[in-house]
Design a protein around this motif. Structure first.
Motif, mmCIF file in Angstrom:
data_model
loop_
_atom_site.group_PDB
_atom_site.id
_atom_site.type_symbol
_atom_site.label_atom_id
_atom_site.label_comp_id
_atom_site.label_asym_id
_atom_site.label_seq_id
_atom_site.Cartn_x
_atom_site.Cartn_y
_atom_site.Cartn_z
ATOM 1 N N LEU A 16 -11.779 -13.150 -5.467
ATOM 2 C CA LEU A 16 -11.112 -13.879 -4.394
ATOM 3 C C LEU A 16 -9.624 -13.553 -4.331
ATOM 4 O O LEU A 16 -9.050 -13.421 -3.241
ATOM 5 C CB LEU A 16 -11.315 -15.387 -4.581
ATOM 6 C CG LEU A 16 -12.715 -15.930 -4.292
ATOM 7 C CD1 LEU A 16 -12.822 -17.383 -4.705
ATOM 8 C CD2 LEU A 16 -13.071 -15.760 -2.820
ATOM 9 N N VAL A 17 -8.995 -13.426 -5.497
ATOM 10 C CA VAL A 17 -7.574 -13.089 -5.531
ATOM 11 C C VAL A 17 -7.325 -11.729 -4.879
ATOM 12 O O VAL A 17 -6.304 -11.508 -4.221
ATOM 13 C CB VAL A 17 -7.043 -13.114 -6.978
ATOM 14 C CG1 VAL A 17 -5.674 -12.446 -7.085
ATOM 15 C CG2 VAL A 17 -6.973 -14.548 -7.492
ATOM 16 N N ARG A 18 -8.277 -10.804 -5.051
ATOM 17 C CA ARG A 18 -8.103 -9.453 -4.506
ATOM 18 C C ARG A 18 -8.178 -9.409 -2.977
ATOM 19 O O ARG A 18 -7.760 -8.420 -2.376
ATOM 20 C CB ARG A 18 -9.147 -8.513 -5.125
ATOM 21 C CG ARG A 18 -8.904 -8.288 -6.617
ATOM 22 C CD ARG A 18 -9.907 -7.334 -7.237
ATOM 23 N NE ARG A 18 -9.749 -7.316 -8.682
ATOM 24 C CZ ARG A 18 -10.679 -7.708 -9.555
ATOM 25 N NH1 ARG A 18 -11.865 -8.131 -9.114
ATOM 26 N NH2 ARG A 18 -10.435 -7.682 -10.850
ATOM 27 N N PHE A 19 -8.687 -10.455 -2.368
ATOM 28 C CA PHE A 19 -8.598 -10.562 -0.915
ATOM 29 C C PHE A 19 -7.203 -11.078 -0.578
ATOM 30 O O PHE A 19 -6.846 -12.203 -0.923
ATOM 31 C CB PHE A 19 -9.655 -11.531 -0.357
ATOM 32 C CG PHE A 19 -11.068 -11.029 -0.436
ATOM 33 C CD1 PHE A 19 -11.551 -10.119 0.489
ATOM 34 C CD2 PHE A 19 -11.915 -11.482 -1.439
ATOM 35 C CE1 PHE A 19 -12.859 -9.662 0.420
ATOM 36 C CE2 PHE A 19 -13.225 -11.024 -1.516
ATOM 37 C CZ PHE A 19 -13.696 -10.106 -0.592
ATOM 38 N N ASP A 20 -6.417 -10.256 0.065
ATOM 39 C CA ASP A 20 -5.072 -10.679 0.464
ATOM 40 C C ASP A 20 -5.208 -11.591 1.677
ATOM 41 O O ASP A 20 -5.354 -11.131 2.814
ATOM 42 C CB ASP A 20 -4.215 -9.461 0.795
ATOM 43 C CG ASP A 20 -2.788 -9.834 1.182
ATOM 44 O OD1 ASP A 20 -2.514 -11.034 1.374
ATOM 45 O OD2 ASP A 20 -1.947 -8.917 1.294
ATOM 46 N N THR A 21 -5.175 -12.885 1.434
ATOM 47 C CA THR A 21 -5.344 -13.879 2.501
ATOM 48 C C THR A 21 -4.012 -14.566 2.795
ATOM 49 O O THR A 21 -3.955 -15.779 2.987
ATOM 50 C CB THR A 21 -6.411 -14.916 2.110
ATOM 51 O OG1 THR A 21 -6.069 -15.483 0.832
ATOM 52 C CG2 THR A 21 -7.784 -14.288 2.014
ATOM 53 N N THR A 22 -2.954 -13.784 2.823
ATOM 54 C CA THR A 22 -1.612 -14.326 3.015
ATOM 55 C C THR A 22 -1.484 -15.025 4.366
ATOM 56 O O THR A 22 -1.832 -14.479 5.405
ATOM 57 C CB THR A 22 -0.561 -13.204 2.933
ATOM 58 O OG1 THR A 22 -0.603 -12.627 1.632
ATOM 59 C CG2 THR A 22 0.831 -13.752 3.194
ATOM 60 N N ASN A 23 -0.968 -16.235 4.317
ATOM 61 C CA ASN A 23 -0.715 -17.041 5.505
ATOM 62 C C ASN A 23 0.804 -17.188 5.653
ATOM 63 O O ASN A 23 1.445 -17.877 4.871
ATOM 64 C CB ASN A 23 -1.379 -18.416 5.356
ATOM 65 C CG ASN A 23 -1.284 -19.245 6.619
ATOM 66 O OD1 ASN A 23 -0.491 -18.984 7.507
ATOM 67 N ND2 ASN A 23 -2.109 -20.285 6.684
ATOM 68 N N ARG A 24 1.362 -16.528 6.646
ATOM 69 C CA ARG A 24 2.811 -16.571 6.866
ATOM 70 C C ARG A 24 3.224 -17.691 7.806
ATOM 71 O O ARG A 24 4.413 -17.890 8.065
ATOM 72 C CB ARG A 24 3.294 -15.228 7.414
ATOM 73 C CG ARG A 24 3.036 -14.054 6.468
ATOM 74 C CD ARG A 24 3.439 -12.720 7.068
ATOM 75 N NE ARG A 24 3.064 -11.631 6.182
ATOM 76 C CZ ARG A 24 1.875 -11.063 6.160
ATOM 77 N NH1 ARG A 24 0.926 -11.486 6.991
ATOM 78 N NH2 ARG A 24 1.610 -10.084 5.316
ATOM 79 N N GLY A 25 2.268 -18.421 8.303
ATOM 80 C CA GLY A 25 2.568 -19.522 9.203
ATOM 81 C C GLY A 25 2.626 -19.106 10.653
ATOM 82 O O GLY A 25 2.697 -17.915 10.993
ATOM 83 N N ASN A 26 2.560 -20.103 11.531
ATOM 84 C CA ASN A 26 2.637 -19.876 12.976
ATOM 85 C C ASN A 26 1.584 -18.883 13.470
ATOM 86 O O ASN A 26 1.845 -18.057 14.357
ATOM 87 C CB ASN A 26 4.034 -19.396 13.368
ATOM 88 C CG ASN A 26 5.102 -20.420 13.056
ATOM 89 O OD1 ASN A 26 4.931 -21.606 13.325
ATOM 90 N ND2 ASN A 26 6.197 -19.977 12.460
ATOM 91 N N GLY A 27 0.393 -18.950 12.862
ATOM 92 C CA GLY A 27 -0.716 -18.111 13.297
ATOM 93 C C GLY A 27 -0.749 -16.728 12.710
ATOM 94 O O GLY A 27 -1.659 -15.949 13.009
ATOM 95 N N ASP A 28 0.232 -16.397 11.872
ATOM 96 C CA ASP A 28 0.317 -15.056 11.291
ATOM 97 C C ASP A 28 -0.363 -15.060 9.926
ATOM 98 O O ASP A 28 0.190 -15.555 8.948
ATOM 99 C CB ASP A 28 1.786 -14.650 11.153
ATOM 100 C CG ASP A 28 1.947 -13.236 10.590
ATOM 101 O OD1 ASP A 28 0.934 -12.543 10.413
ATOM 102 O OD2 ASP A 28 3.105 -12.845 10.333
ATOM 103 N N SER A 29 -1.570 -14.518 9.870
ATOM 104 C CA SER A 29 -2.319 -14.496 8.614
ATOM 105 C C SER A 29 -3.195 -13.260 8.580
ATOM 106 O O SER A 29 -3.346 -12.549 9.565
ATOM 107 C CB SER A 29 -3.194 -15.742 8.470
ATOM 108 O OG SER A 29 -4.290 -15.677 9.362
ATOM 109 N N GLU A 30 -3.800 -13.041 7.409
ATOM 110 C CA GLU A 30 -4.705 -11.899 7.276
ATOM 111 C C GLU A 30 -5.724 -12.170 6.181
ATOM 112 O O GLU A 30 -5.500 -12.977 5.294
ATOM 113 C CB GLU A 30 -3.915 -10.636 6.936
ATOM 114 C CG GLU A 30 -3.070 -10.743 5.680
ATOM 115 C CD GLU A 30 -2.156 -9.544 5.486
ATOM 116 O OE1 GLU A 30 -2.678 -8.493 5.098
ATOM 117 O OE2 GLU A 30 -0.948 -9.672 5.727
#
Length: 438
Positions: A16-30
């Motif tokens: 799970l950690v290896r999935f880069d699920t970064t959430n930068r806020g304001n709809g900007d995520s991956e």
């Protein structure tokens, strides 16, 4: 239960950690969709029928139900988020999305917030399937997006658009509770406190706007918007909010004081907290409301007095206090400064004297007989604020054994976030007990 037959929670957490699920806020995520599909695959392998609900392209949520042995009992909701806050690799000792195991710890962004909990839950579900066991009651599983922003693509969206998924759920567990906190007692003993979240302060983020008369910076101006704003911020920042003890905080102080053998005087809360030593850090921010200025915006040139100045204030409210707090804020602002909400979510509170809390305590003591299990109130917020709208009693219970000296509370959103490998196995056993007996 033989851990060798389990889906290893450490391996799952690393994946799970290896999935880069970064959430930068304001709809900007991956990465949330990829992580959700991985989770759904493990749930399918365990014989379940998970569904993926996308609130927007890539913003994926996974929901599944595990049938219990007694369908007459109200279901338990187990909810965790798959997104994480950003991590700058240049600051880390290991690549933040490597999922590396080193020195008895699994390292990576999300290792404690909160892919560890998601991994432990998945491991327990897999074990139940392998061994042909069922939880005592139905367990509804929700792995959601967007908790690290405002939940608009995750828990809040699910509650608004698909509330029937959680029909009948009486209680929920999720992050920020059930971990080991080693505290020295007055007689030299080390007491293992396990705080369980039974309340959360509400969020009432405010934007303040001061208006005045624009002019040249070299001339006298008694209507300077910046001066008006700074004066109002000073009054708010220095205001001493009164003590307000919620049931969770009151119980924490009383029960922790008893365990540490220190005097508890609720008429002198600050003095009592001083006697609790390191344990006080768990509640010192939740005996009062808070108003913390965090952002300023004014002017465009040093020799120009602007007509408008703005600030934002991180305001946190305890249950039953918001109306009084806002009335006081209005008095402190004065006539030349107005306020509006930037974000507004009410506080959350669950019973501290309930069979649910007793079951969580029993589950912890099944693996640590010396555990002192106490309720507490979270100073910040979680997705519990969404699910509480459905009448679900929400608890912070993501069990984890931690070694003495490990700064767990510095891990979430911090550099070199990591979780002890043994802690993951401990938490998995605790959750197995809870699902089997609650």
């Amino acid at each position: 239960m033989a851990e060798a037959n389990m889906l290893d929670p450490v391996s799952v957490c690393a994946d799970l950690v290896r999935f880069d699920t970064t959430n930068r806020g304001n709809g900007d995520s991956e990465g949330e969709r990829d992580a959700a599909e991985y989770v759904a695959g493990l749930l399918t392998d365990a014989g379940l029928s998970p569904e993926i609900y996308e609130s927007a392209p890539g913003r994926a949520n996974v929901v599944a139900r595990v049938a219990g042995s007694d369908p007459a009992l109200p279901p338990l909701l187990v909810q965790g988020h798959l997104d994480v806050v950003p991590a700058d690799a240049a600051d880390w000792s290991v690549p933040p999305f490597s999922g590396e195991v080193r020195d008895g710890f699994l390292w990576g962004r999300g290792a404690t917030d909160m892919k560890d909990f998601c991994a432990m839950v998945l491991s327990v579900v897999d074990t139940f399937a392998r061994e042909g066991r069922r939880p005592r009651r139905d367990v509804v599983l929700a792995f959601v997006a967007d908790e690290e922003d405002r939940g608009e693509y995750g828990a809040h969206w699910l509650v608004e658009r698909h509330p029937s998924l959680f029909d009948g759920c009486a209680a929920a567990i999720s992050e920020s509770g059930g971990y080991t906190y080693h505290v020295p007692a007055a007689d030299g003993r080390i007491v293992r406190i396990y705080p369980v979240g039974a309340a959360e302060r509400g969020t009432a983020h405010l934007r303040l706007t001061a208006r005045g008369r624009a002019g040249h910076g070299s001339r006298r101006n008694h209507e300077n918007a910046v001066v008006r704003l700074v004066a109002a911020l000073h009054r708010i920042a220095t205001h001493q909010w009164p003590v307000h003890l919620t049931p969770a905080v009151r119980a924490f102080i009383e029960q922790t004081g008893k365990a540490l053998d220190v005097e508890v005087d609720l008429s002198d809360v600050d003095g009592t907290l001083a006697r609790l030593g390191p344990a006080a850090s768990l509640v010192e921010s939740t005996v009062r409301n808070s108003t913390t200025p965090t952002m300023l915006d004014a002017g465009y040139k040093v020799n120009v007095i602007p007509s408008v100045a703005q600030a934002q204030v991180d305001t946190r409210t305890l249950p039953g206090t918001e109306a009084e707090l806002l009335a006081t804020v209005d008095e402190l602002l004065g006539p030349d400064v107005t306020r509006e909400f930037v974000a507004h979510q009410g506080p959350v509170q669950a019973p501290v004297d309930s069979p649910w809390f007793d079951a969580m305590g029993a589950a912890l003591r099944s693996q640590d007989p010396g555990a002192v299990v106490v309720p507490y109130c979270l100073g910040g917020g979680t997705d519990a604020k969404a699910f509480a709208k459905l009448g679900i009693d929400c608890y912070g219970f993501a069990p984890l054994w931690l070694p003495q000296g490990f700064h767990y509370r510095a891990m979430a959103h911090g550099v070199d976030e990591r979780v002890p490998v043994e802690g993951l196995h401990f938490g998995t056993r605790v959750l197995d007990h809870l699902f089997s007996h609650c």
